[in-house]
Write a protein that holds these residues in place. Structure first.
Motif, PDB file in Angstrom:
ATOM      1  N   ARG A 307     -27.326  16.058 -32.904  1.00  0.00           N
ATOM      2  CA  ARG A 307     -27.613  17.096 -33.896  1.00  0.00           C
ATOM      3  C   ARG A 307     -28.179  18.345 -33.247  1.00  0.00           C
ATOM      4  N   ALA A 344     -27.773  19.343 -37.899  1.00  0.00           N
ATOM      5  CA  ALA A 344     -26.705  18.368 -38.059  1.00  0.00           C
ATOM      6  C   ALA A 344     -25.762  18.426 -36.867  1.00  0.00           C
ATOM      7  N   HIS A 433     -26.970  11.023 -40.655  1.00  0.00           N
ATOM      8  CA  HIS A 433     -27.936  12.117 -40.529  1.00  0.00           C
ATOM      9  C   HIS A 433     -29.261  11.813 -41.225  1.00  0.00           C
ATOM     10  N   PHE A 453     -29.717  17.561 -46.289  1.00  0.00           N
ATOM     11  CA  PHE A 453     -30.061  17.365 -44.889  1.00  0.00           C
ATOM     12  C   PHE A 453     -31.551  17.604 -44.710  1.00  0.00           C
TER      13      PHE A 453
END
Length: 461
Positions: A307, A344, A433, A453
């Protein structure tokens, strides 16, 4: 065994304590008895030094008057000669066996224990006493108490305690067996109940109602595990059925086309058309296999996601440009809104949004709008939404749209011949994630898919 050892240890400590208390009390009473006699003799010698009759009464007659208590008194001059003594004392208790006497004005000491040749036990005490008020002379007092009866009592008490200890340990062992069996019986019943549960009976439950409090949590947790297993097993079974169905369609198409082609000789153009149609089916199979492999890798605990901080608006604009041609073909407008940084994997982020955008374009009628938006929140969560003004999804289908191979209805599948894996891939990407995906939809008004997220502390700097 632990219960028996614990109970036996407690019984042993209790019996030892009780024995010590009895022995201490008997010794204290013996000492107090002799100390009282010393006090009486000192009083006579101090207040009535010339009253020999009082001394004889205390030394000889008083001793003989006790039927069950045998004790001896000897009064000596300072030079060591005997003034008075209990008859027969010289043969039983010689003067040399007595302890060092205490002072005339001091309290009598603790004394000492002595055993004669015939095995009898005595408690001995020695003390000085003043004669008259002038304090010009002293007499030595020697007193001995026969404590053999007390020793016999202690011996009997020890035997009784040993018997009680043995019986107590045996009873504790029996009680331990009963308690252990009673306590383990619910666990055995849980074991038998668990043994009855098989792959075909995952609906069975242990239930927390009839178990002891200590096992209720175990039963509840076990039932919760069974619920998860049943759900996972049902999903796996459904996935197997759906996979077989999805694989059967292109394979049947390929077999059918091949059988038709082999039925008689075809022209080169016909064979070329056949190969083109087969290639489409091969491509569909290839995409399905790729999607399934991605889902399998996403569920592996060893999968690592690289990420980084991304400009979410820039990524959405790039996807909008990529799908602009498809949008113009469907006469659908794509809009981008908001600004935020998202933490991400770039490739996975684009794939998730791309799947949602592709679905939105196919299910949005002409003249509709697809909106891509990104919004930061106060709890350090970045929200990415893909909303459309399409046909929408009925409420009963919303909880299942992220399952593999799930399709809302055949009509939608005919319009968009997908495989039903796009939203499942989106869900797996969000789980990788540590985020989540949710869906909201109103039939004939549109659908909005939300990706959340989390922005970790190291990415907020």
């Amino acid at each position: 065994m632990l219960y028996t050892v614990s109970a036996g240890g407690l019984l042993l400590l209790a019996t030892m304590f009780l024995y010590w208390v009895l022995a201490s009390n008997l010794t204290r009473e013996d000492h107090q008895f002799l100390a009282d006699k010393v006090h009486v003799l000192r009083g006579i010698l101090r207040d009535h030094p010339q009253d020999r009759d009082a001394l004889e009464e205390e030394v000889q007659l008083e001793v003989a008057a006790h039927q069950y208590t045998t004790y001896y008194i000897r009064i000596l001059y300072e030079g060591g000669s005997t003034l008075l003594e209990t008859p027969g004392m010289a043969d039983v208790l010689p003067a040399a066996v007595f302890p060092v006497p205490t002072g005339a004005r001091a309290r009598p000491g603790d004394g000492t224990q002595w055993r004669s040749h015939d095995g009898r036990a005595y408690h001995l005490l020695a003390a000085w006493a003043e004669v008259g008020q002038a304090d010009d002379a002293q007499r030595l007092l020697q007193l001995g108490l026969d404590v053999s009866r007390h020793e016999g009592l202690l011996t009997t008490y020890r035997r009784t305690l040993a018997l009680v200890l043995g019986v107590g340990i045996v009873c504790a062992a029996g009680a331990a067996i009963i308690v252990a069996r009673q306590g383990m019986r619910p666990l055995a019943e849980i074991t038998h109940a668990a043994q009855r549960i098989t792959a075909t009976q995952l609906h069975e439950r242990i239930g927390p109602v009839r178990w002891p409090t200590e096992l209720t949590a175990l039963a509840t947790t076990f039932d919760a595990m069974l619920t998860r297993l049943e759900d996972a097993f049902a999903r796996l079974s459904q996935f197997s059925v759906d996979l077989a169905h999805e694989l059967r369609t292109p394979i049947n198409n390929l077999m059918g086309e091949a059988e038709v082609a082999l039925a008689r000789t075809r022209t080169p153009d016909a064979y070329q058309q056949l190969l083109g149609s087969s290639l489409e089916e091969y491509a569909k199979l290839s995409r399905m296999i790729d999607s399934l492999l991605f889902l399998a890798r996403a569920e592996s605990p060893q999968t690592y996601v690289e990420r980084t901080l991304l400009d979410a608006r820039q990524e959405l604009e790039a996807l909008r440009e990529f799908y602009e041609a498809m949008a113009e073909e469907h006469e659908v407008e794509i809009r981008c809104e908001g600004h935020a940084l998202v933490y991400a994997d770039p490739i996975l982020f684009r794939r998730a949004v791309s799947n949602l955008l592709s679905n939105a374009l196919h299910y949005t009628p002409h003249g509709g709008t697809v909106t891509l938006s990104v919004t930061p929140t106060d709890d350090h969560t970045i929200t990415v939404r893909v909303g459309d003004t399409g046909v929408g999804i009925a409420p009963e289908h919303l909880p299942k749209i992220f399952d593999r191979f799930y399709r809302v209805d055949p009509a939608r599948s005919q319009r968009y011949p997908g495989m039903g894996l796009g939203l499942a891939i989106v869900k797996s990407i969000m789980e990788l994630h540590g985020g989540m995906v949710t869906a909201q939809s109103v039939p004939r008004q549109g659908t909005t898919i939300t990706l959340q997220f989390h922005l970790p502390a190291e990415a907020r700097r």
